[in-house]
Design a protein around this motif. Structure first.
Motif, PDB file in Angstrom:
ATOM      1  N   ILE A  40       0.852  -1.245   0.106  1.00  0.00           N
ATOM      2  CA  ILE A  40       0.049   0.093   0.136  1.00  0.00           C
ATOM      3  C   ILE A  40       0.801   1.155   0.073  1.00  0.00           C
ATOM      4  O   ILE A  40       2.232   1.181   0.217  1.00  0.00           O
ATOM      5  CB  ILE A  40      -0.958  -0.026   1.232  1.00  0.00           C
ATOM      6  N   GLY A  41       0.349   2.552  -0.387  1.00  0.00           N
ATOM      7  CA  GLY A  41       1.029   3.653  -0.411  1.00  0.00           C
ATOM      8  C   GLY A  41       0.326   4.581  -1.326  1.00  0.00           C
ATOM      9  O   GLY A  41      -0.412   4.361  -2.090  1.00  0.00           O
ATOM     10  N   PRO A  42       0.596   5.952  -1.162  1.00  0.00           N
ATOM     11  CA  PRO A  42      -0.094   7.131  -1.962  1.00  0.00           C
ATOM     12  C   PRO A  42       0.643   6.726  -3.504  1.00  0.00           C
ATOM     13  O   PRO A  42       1.323   5.883  -3.663  1.00  0.00           O
ATOM     14  CB  PRO A  42       0.801   8.320  -1.662  1.00  0.00           C
ATOM     15  N   LYS A  47       4.909   1.766  -5.833  1.00  0.00           N
ATOM     16  CA  LYS A  47       4.278   0.174  -5.677  1.00  0.00           C
ATOM     17  C   LYS A  47       4.203  -0.434  -6.856  1.00  0.00           C
ATOM     18  O   LYS A  47       4.603  -1.679  -6.957  1.00  0.00           O
ATOM     19  CB  LYS A  47       2.915   0.617  -5.000  1.00  0.00           C
ATOM     20  N   SER A  48       3.781   0.246  -7.976  1.00  0.00           N
ATOM     21  CA  SER A  48       3.482  -0.739  -9.304  1.00  0.00           C
ATOM     22  C   SER A  48       4.829  -0.880  -9.816  1.00  0.00           C
ATOM     23  O   SER A  48       4.984  -1.743 -10.556  1.00  0.00           O
ATOM     24  CB  SER A  48       2.507   0.084 -10.332  1.00  0.00           C
ATOM     25  N   THR A  49       5.779   0.174  -9.751  1.00  0.00           N
ATOM     26  CA  THR A  49       7.132   0.110 -10.500  1.00  0.00           C
ATOM     27  C   THR A  49       7.728  -1.258  -9.779  1.00  0.00           C
ATOM     28  O   THR A  49       8.284  -2.088 -10.265  1.00  0.00           O
ATOM     29  CB  THR A  49       7.935   1.321 -10.045  1.00  0.00           C
ATOM     30  N   ILE A 164       3.564 -17.916  -8.210  1.00  0.00           N
ATOM     31  CA  ILE A 164       3.206 -16.655  -7.326  1.00  0.00           C
ATOM     32  C   ILE A 164       2.360 -15.899  -8.471  1.00  0.00           C
ATOM     33  O   ILE A 164       2.670 -15.749  -9.683  1.00  0.00           O
ATOM     34  CB  ILE A 164       4.386 -15.817  -7.240  1.00  0.00           C
ATOM     35  N   LEU A 165       1.109 -15.014  -7.803  1.00  0.00           N
ATOM     36  CA  LEU A 165       0.611 -14.272  -8.574  1.00  0.00           C
ATOM     37  C   LEU A 165       0.987 -13.104  -8.264  1.00  0.00           C
ATOM     38  O   LEU A 165       0.741 -12.351  -6.846  1.00  0.00           O
ATOM     39  CB  LEU A 165      -0.944 -14.547  -8.415  1.00  0.00           C
ATOM     40  N   LEU A 166       1.145 -11.948  -9.299  1.00  0.00           N
ATOM     41  CA  LEU A 166       1.273 -10.604  -8.923  1.00  0.00           C
ATOM     42  C   LEU A 166       0.097  -9.684  -9.435  1.00  0.00           C
ATOM     43  O   LEU A 166      -0.323  -9.928 -10.643  1.00  0.00           O
ATOM     44  CB  LEU A 166       2.553 -10.039  -9.844  1.00  0.00           C
ATOM     45  N   PHE A 167      -0.655  -8.996  -8.633  1.00  0.00           N
ATOM     46  CA  PHE A 167      -1.674  -8.102  -8.873  1.00  0.00           C
ATOM     47  C   PHE A 167      -1.361  -6.719  -8.722  1.00  0.00           C
ATOM     48  O   PHE A 167      -0.996  -6.126  -7.706  1.00  0.00           O
ATOM     49  CB  PHE A 167      -2.797  -8.507  -8.015  1.00  0.00           C
ATOM     50  N   ASP A 168      -1.651  -6.134  -9.902  1.00  0.00           N
ATOM     51  CA  ASP A 168      -1.273  -4.667 -10.072  1.00  0.00           C
ATOM     52  C   ASP A 168      -2.624  -3.815 -10.010  1.00  0.00           C
ATOM     53  O   ASP A 168      -3.161  -3.785 -10.887  1.00  0.00           O
ATOM     54  CB  ASP A 168      -0.680  -4.252 -11.121  1.00  0.00           C
ATOM     55  N   GLU A 169      -2.981  -3.469  -8.808  1.00  0.00           N
ATOM     56  CA  GLU A 169      -4.268  -2.535  -8.736  1.00  0.00           C
ATOM     57  C   GLU A 169      -5.369  -3.495  -9.435  1.00  0.00           C
ATOM     58  O   GLU A 169      -6.029  -2.809 -10.183  1.00  0.00           O
ATOM     59  CB  GLU A 169      -3.988  -1.212  -8.950  1.00  0.00           C
ATOM     60  N   PRO A 170      -5.609  -4.440  -9.000  1.00  0.00           N
ATOM     61  CA  PRO A 170      -6.626  -5.319 -10.056  1.00  0.00           C
ATOM     62  C   PRO A 170      -8.215  -4.754  -9.872  1.00  0.00           C
ATOM     63  O   PRO A 170      -8.797  -5.083 -10.600  1.00  0.00           O
ATOM     64  CB  PRO A 170      -6.661  -6.644  -9.082  1.00  0.00           C
ATOM     65  N   THR A 171      -8.606  -4.050  -9.111  1.00  0.00           N
ATOM     66  CA  THR A 171      -9.912  -3.488  -8.781  1.00  0.00           C
ATOM     67  C   THR A 171     -10.059  -1.869  -9.088  1.00  0.00           C
ATOM     68  O   THR A 171     -11.127  -1.402  -8.998  1.00  0.00           O
ATOM     69  CB  THR A 171     -10.313  -3.829  -7.275  1.00  0.00           C
ATOM     70  N   SER A 172      -8.829  -1.249  -9.496  1.00  0.00           N
ATOM     71  CA  SER A 172      -8.894   0.233  -9.630  1.00  0.00           C
ATOM     72  C   SER A 172      -9.706   0.636 -10.736  1.00  0.00           C
ATOM     73  O   SER A 172     -10.215   1.901 -10.869  1.00  0.00           O
ATOM     74  CB  SER A 172      -7.625   0.863  -9.385  1.00  0.00           C
ATOM     75  N   MET A 216       4.853   1.656   1.131  1.00  0.00           N
ATOM     76  CA  MET A 216       5.752   2.356   0.599  1.00  0.00           C
ATOM     77  C   MET A 216       5.436   3.903   0.297  1.00  0.00           C
ATOM     78  O   MET A 216       4.408   4.301   0.136  1.00  0.00           O
ATOM     79  CB  MET A 216       6.002   1.748  -0.866  1.00  0.00           C
ATOM     80  N   ASP A 217       6.679   4.534   0.206  1.00  0.00           N
ATOM     81  CA  ASP A 217       6.567   6.049  -0.060  1.00  0.00           C
ATOM     82  C   ASP A 217       7.892   6.494  -0.699  1.00  0.00           C
ATOM     83  O   ASP A 217       8.817   6.135  -0.217  1.00  0.00           O
ATOM     84  CB  ASP A 217       6.089   6.836   1.078  1.00  0.00           C
TER      85      ASP A 217
END
Length: 247
Positions: A40-42, A47-49, A164-172, A216-217
């Motif tokens: 999580i983080g702003p 985060k996505s990077t 492993i599964l990587l989820f990049d903001e899957p609901t946004s 993260m920030d």
């Protein structure tokens, strides 16, 4: 390093403009088998990077990423082979619009895992049933709602039998009423022991499903702990400020 570590990240950096912009600035992290790590983080915190660096969709500037003990940042490594161990679920589904749902799901297992059509389709049908879409195999992506597309995207990743599964903001990108159906699928995966790294704004999911929450920030990990510690006993002012805005 214990035997359960699936991914080990050492001093990972991603800089732009000759180092002026430090998207990632020395991340160290381990992800164990069966763990659900929620990041999580702003916005703009890296985060996505970070998530996209785990399968080299973003090439790090420096540092190491070890998957099953193999450094995938080594140019001699066949990255496509290692990507097969990591399923990726994106914000905007990334389904092929001109292919049926069944074709979307069986293409990679047939091509990359060498599965027969029958085998790949049997697995796809079994997984579609798990997410409540067993009758949509012949549909095309544009015939599905956003929530259904994202459930298909998750199943498509599972068809490759990843570690492993990587989820990049899957609901946004979803309408609010569709968010729950996708999070329910993710919860079930977590219960079944799937290792997951999830970047999300859904704090309820982080609190309920994560084994560990990472805040993260500015391209660094400020704090990481159990969900109850992160949400009920934040240590840093930055985390306290962030939670005050999102909770």
């Amino acid at each position: 390093m214990n035997d359960n570590v699936l991914i080990q990240v050492k001093d990972l950096k991603k800089h732009y403009n000759d180092g002026e912009i430090k998207a990632l600035d020395g991340i160290n992290m381990e992800i164990d088998q069966g763990e659900v790590v929620v990041i999580i983080g702003p916005s703009g915190s890296g985060k996505s990077t970070f998530l996209r660096s785990l399968n080299l969709l973003e090439m790090p500037t420096s540092g190491q990423i070890l998957v099953d003990g193999v450094d995938i940042t080594n140019p001699k490594i066949d990255i496509n082979l290692h990507r097969q161990k990591m399923g990726m679920v994106f914000q905007h589904f990334n389904l092929f619009p001109n292919m049926t749902i069944m074709k979307n799901m069986t293409l990679a297992p047939m091509k990359l895992l060498g599965k027969s059509k029958e085998e790949a389709e049997a697995k796809a049908k079994e997984l579609l049933a798990v997410v409540g879409l067993e009758d949509r195999g012949d549909a095309y992506p544009n015939q599905l709602s956003g929530g259904q597309k994202q459930r298909v995207a998750i199943v498509r990743a599972l068809c490759m039998e990843p570690e492993i599964l990587l989820f990049d903001e899957p609901t946004s990108a979803l309408d609010p009423e569709m968010v729950g159906e996708v999070l329910d699928v993710m919860k079930k995966l977590a219960e079944d022991g799937m290792t997951m790294a999830v970047v999300t704004h859904e704090m309820g999911f982080a609190r309920e499903v994560a084994s560990r929450v990472v805040f993260m920030d500015d391209g660094v990990v400020i704090e990481e702990n159990t969900p109850s510690e992160i949400f009920e006993n934040p240590q840093s002012d930055r985390l306290k400020n962030f939670l005050a805005k999102v909770l």
